[in-house]
Design a protein around this motif. Structure first.
Motif: not given
Length: 373
Positions: A158-184
């Motif tokens: 969980x730490x590796x997952x949260x660290x990696x994706x937490x960083x990725x969304x801070x750096x910048x990911x298209x909002x469509x991807x964020x919405x898709x991941x939350x729904x998934x």
């Protein structure tokens, strides 16, 4: 010039936030066991030497070596499945002679360094990463996550997952991807709960939901509550002193601290961790072009946040017990040294950033500042 650069750009605030945490941890260990205190002090002095060594490593110019390091760490995670040592029902260690290595610790450093180089060389567009780039970066995060989950080590995974994706969304990911991941995540969470988690992991979650908590958590709640507003003196701190509180120096050390120093002391400790996270995140906005620094700062901030929040939450019955230590506070060497290495990497990235830009032809940052004047 070299010493001047260190004196001017070295981040002293982070060190000043960390020192009280280490001092308070040593105070509790001294009350509990002189042996544990001396061992932890040995980890601290070892960490100091490791910090000095790592601080002067030119990480920005070692892309190939960083890639090799990442591949080696993945190979070690794979090796755990075949030659790993079983302890408490989990196969997480590799024994070489009298030395044991838990590959899930160095892989965190490898993931941070590799992603720092990759994203620095492939920065996101203005609107954030699209699906193709997001998929590539996700592969480098999910590969160690899956291998650690198989061991099984849900906490580290969980730490590796949260660290990696937490960083990725801070750096910048298209909002469509964020919405898709939350729904998934909402759709597939029940499937993962049924088919991915081990039976004992499901039991822990169900016990949390139903309130049928373990004796460990019950004793932890008693310790936290008995601390009151200002805590108890050593003689009256019975939960830890009389061994009612399990693992009072590692996983449940926050409960031990709360019993001794109460609500006010707990607030001070939590405030230090919040200060560390906020301070690290502030460097994500220091220079829009330095993605190497952004990745390391955001990953380290995410690690402090996840470790701290999960550890404290599980001691007060807000999260299942997953064996995650309190950063730089719980007794133990593996997690402590990992954080020291990452802190040294961050200090390296912030201290030598201008010199590196000049060597790489990246003096556009300085030129842009001169034009703006």
């Amino acid at each position: 010039m070299f010493g001047t650069r260190i004196r001017i750009h070295f981040d002293y605030i982070l060190i000043l936030l960390i020192i009280p945490i280490i001092v308070m941890s040593s105070f509790l260990l001294n009350e509990t066991s002189q042996t544990l205190l001396f061992r932890q002090l040995s980890y601290t002095f070892l960490g100091l030497f490791i910090f000095l060594f790592v601080f002067f490593v030119p990480f920005r110019s070692l892309y190939m070596l960083v890639t090799v390091f990442y591949v080696v760490c993945i190979a070690l995670l794979l090796a755990v499945e075949f030659v790993g040592t079983v302890n408490l029902g989990a196969k997480r260690w590799i024994s070489i002679g009298g030395f044991s290595l838990q590959p899930s610790e160095p892989v965190k450093v490898a993931v941070v360094l590799f992603l720092a180089h990759y994203i620095h060389n492939n920065p996101p567009p203005k609107e954030g990463y699209g699906w193709i780039d997001f998929g590539k970066i996700s592969f480098f995060i999910l590969l160690p996550f899956v291998l650690i989950l198989i061991e099984p080590d849900l906490g580290s995974a969980i730490i590796v997952l949260a660290m990696g994706y937490g960083m990725l969304f801070i750096i910048g990911v298209h909002k469509k991807i964020l919405i898709t991941l939350v729904v998934s995540a909402l759709i597939f969470s029940p499937i993962a709960f049924k088919f991915v988690l081990k039976p004992y992991q499901v039991t822990r979650i169900m016990n949390l939901v139903t309130g049928n908590t373990s004796t460990q958590v019950q004793q932890s709640l008693i310790a936290v509550g008995s601390g009151g507003l200002v805590g108890k003196d050593y003689d009256n701190a019975t939960q830890a002193n009389l061994k009612f509180l399990p693992v009072a120096t590692s996983d449940f050390i926050f409960a031990h601290f709360a019993e001794r120093f109460g609500f006010i002391g707990s607030l001070v400790l939590i405030a230090l961790y919040i200060g560390i996270v906020v301070h690290l995140l502030s460097f994500c906005f220091l220079d829009s072009d330095d993605y190497f620094l952004k990745v390391i700062a955001s990953c380290l901030a995410m690690l402090f946040f996840v470790y701290t929040s999960v550890n404290i939450a599980m001691t007060i019955e807000l999260a299942p017990v997953v064996g995650i230590p309190l950063p730089l506070f719980s007794y133990g060497g593996s997690s402590f040294i990992t954080f020291i290495i990452l802190i040294a990497m961050f200090e390296n990235a912030i201290t030598f950033r201008f010199n590196t830009f000049a060597n790489q032809g990246g003096n556009r940052f300085m030129l842009s500042r001169m034009k703006s004047r």
